[in-house]
Design a protein around this motif. Structure first.
Motif, short mmCIF file in Angstrom:
data_model
loop_
_atom_site.label_atom_id
_atom_site.label_comp_id
_atom_site.label_asym_id
_atom_site.label_seq_id
_atom_site.Cartn_x
_atom_site.Cartn_y
_atom_site.Cartn_z
N ASN A 91 1.85 27.96 15.91
CA ASN A 91 1.72 27.16 14.68
C ASN A 91 1.48 25.68 14.96
N ASP A 92 1.02 25.36 16.16
CA ASP A 92 0.83 23.96 16.52
C ASP A 92 -0.66 23.60 16.57
N SER A 93 -1.22 23.32 15.40
CA SER A 93 -2.65 22.99 15.31
C SER A 93 -2.95 21.64 15.96
N THR A 94 -1.98 20.74 15.95
CA THR A 94 -2.18 19.43 16.58
C THR A 94 -2.37 19.58 18.08
N ALA A 95 -1.54 20.41 18.70
CA ALA A 95 -1.65 20.65 20.14
C ALA A 95 -2.98 21.32 20.48
N LEU A 96 -3.42 22.22 19.62
CA LEU A 96 -4.72 22.88 19.84
C LEU A 96 -5.85 21.86 19.77
#
Length: 199
Positions: A91-96
């Motif tokens: 659920n970590d779109s920022t890290a992606l």
């Protein structure tokens, strides 16, 4: 400056702003000390202490360009950063997005042939990057790989293909309305409003 993988960008900017005819050799040396930090600054100051009569070009070529601009060293610094990248949670779109932006940066450097990053096209390195991805991206990527291999005589996709895929996926994942499918549930997450609704 002080990290090898930013050397190329730093050097372009510094050269354009400082290495002009109207700037004296002494002033260039002052600017060099001002715009270096950490390891690079320590190296410059150490060289100046042991070679007090050195010109700006001697300092820059023998310290900065040789130590931080060596093509092998720079390439290894780029790869080392990637090798130590943490795995991304589901659920970590920022890290992606962060990973994808770094990979796009590597692609740009590779295309300009500033350093040799051909290792990024190796299937083993490609698979290493895929291991960092959130679980929900593995199946879509596998389908893309199979389709690519079928259309290209069994050849594994290169780095550019992977980056294009991830740019698209990161854009979708970071959209204000992000949709995730989980077994038995359909979540529509309204990240802009900080709430979610189960349908």
């Amino acid at each position: 400056m002080g990290i090898q993988y930013i050397y190329a960008d730093w050097n372009r900017t510094f050269t354009a702003k400082v290495e002009r005819p109207e700037v004296s050799d002494e002033d260039k040396t002052v600017y060099l000390k001002r715009y270096c930090k950490e390891k690079a600054l320590k190296a410059v100051l150490g060289f100046c202490d042991t070679s007090p009569g050195a010109t700006y070009y001697e300092i820059k070529s023998q310290v900065i360009d040789r130590r931080f601009g060596n093509q092998y060293v720079v390439a290894q610094a780029y790869i080392d950063k990637l090798d130590h990248w943490p795995k991304i949670s589901d659920n970590d779109s920022t890290a992606l997005t962060d990973l994808t932006q770094y990979l796009a940066k590597l692609r740009s450097v590779k295309a300009k042939q500033e350093v040799d990053l051909s290792i990024l096209d190796h299937a083993s390195k490609n698979k290493q990057i895929v291991k960092l991805l959130p679980g929900w991206l593995i199946s879509p990527w596998r389908k893309k790989v199979i389709r690519f291999e079928d259309q290209n005589g069994g050849r594994y996709p290169d780095f550019n293909y992977l980056v294009d895929f991830l740019l698209s996926q990161a854009k979708q994942a970071s959209h204000p309305v992000a949709i995730f499918f989980f077994p038995g549930l359909f979540f529509v997450i309204f990240s802009h409003f900080g709430s979610f609704m189960v349908v």
